[in-house]
Design an enzyme around this catalytic site. Structure first.
Site, mmCIF file in Angstrom:
data_model
loop_
_atom_site.group_PDB
_atom_site.id
_atom_site.type_symbol
_atom_site.label_atom_id
_atom_site.label_comp_id
_atom_site.label_asym_id
_atom_site.label_seq_id
_atom_site.Cartn_x
_atom_site.Cartn_y
_atom_site.Cartn_z
ATOM 1 C CG ASN A 145 -0.384 -0.126 2.534
ATOM 2 O OD1 ASN A 145 0.659 -0.744 2.691
ATOM 3 N ND2 ASN A 145 -1.018 0.461 3.521
ATOM 4 C CB ILE A 146 1.736 3.680 -2.246
ATOM 5 C CG1 ILE A 146 2.685 2.514 -2.528
ATOM 6 C CG2 ILE A 146 2.454 5.018 -2.357
ATOM 7 C CD1 ILE A 146 3.190 2.452 -3.959
ATOM 8 C CD GLU A 147 -1.596 5.052 4.532
ATOM 9 O OE1 GLU A 147 -0.975 5.896 5.212
ATOM 10 O OE2 GLU A 147 -2.362 4.199 5.018
ATOM 11 C CD GLU A 196 -5.312 -6.056 -1.039
ATOM 12 O OE1 GLU A 196 -4.759 -4.931 -1.011
ATOM 13 O OE2 GLU A 196 -6.142 -6.424 -0.183
ATOM 14 C CB CYS A 256 -11.031 -3.165 0.940
ATOM 15 S SG CYS A 256 -10.448 -2.493 -0.618
ATOM 16 C CB CYS A 261 -8.730 -5.216 -3.200
ATOM 17 S SG CYS A 261 -7.606 -3.821 -2.927
HETATM 18 ZN ZN LIG Z 1 -8.192 -2.836 -1.012
#
Ligand SMILES: [Zn+2]
Length: 155
Positions: free
Chosen positions: A59-61, A72, A104, A107
């Site tokens: 994940n890249i916020e 994902e 989620c 995804c």
């Molecule tokens: Zn997700």
């Protein structure tokens, strides 16, 4: 009644196949690259294509939150970028006090685009030291039944 036990099989890491173990290890290693400065919720993913190649994601916020890339999604994007076409399996590694970490809804929908109901999903819950606490196996058809897909567009 549908229960978690019906769709999420708890499994020991040692009972995973060799390629599944490699997928899990890649997801865990990818998690180390996560840019989760705001949520502190690091996620790693590893996607297996039709040629048994593995594609990484984390994940890249973003400070505005809406531009956040899910692990994902990045793994699937990298699968497609490589020229592969099919998502056969995906492993996700995170650390949650909740017992059944799952992808989620966004995804799950993205997985539907390149996978099938039979796409394996391996969810790995890590402890605070990054060691495997729990492993769950399920499949996309169980997590997103009656999914909207490209077939849905055919009238
Ligand atoms: Zn997700």
């Amino acid at each position: 009644m549908i229960t978690t036990e019906l769709i999420m099989e708890s499994i020991k890491y040692g009972d995973l196949s060799e390629i599944e173990q490699k997928l899990v290890e890649t997801a865990i290693n990818s998690r180390a690259q996560a840019y989760a400065n705001y949520s502190k919720f690091k996620v790693g993913a590893a996607a297996l294509d039709e040629n048994k190649n593995i594609h990484r994601g984390c994940n890249i916020e973003s400070a505005d939150y809406t531009l956040t890339t899910h692990a994902e999604m990045l793994a699937i994007d990298n699968l497609i970028l490589s020229g592969a076409k099919t998502l056969n399996a995906i492993a996700i590694a995170l650390s949650s006090e909740h017992g059944n970490p799952t992808p989620c809804g966004l995804c799950r929908q993205k997985m539907t685009e390149f996978g099938s109901e039979k796409t394996q999903i391996i969810c790995v819950n890590l402890n605070e030291r990054g060691e495997i606490k729990d492993v769950f196996k399920t499949y996309l058809g169980a997590l997103l039944p009656f999914a909207f897909s490209k077939e849905s567009l055919n009238s």
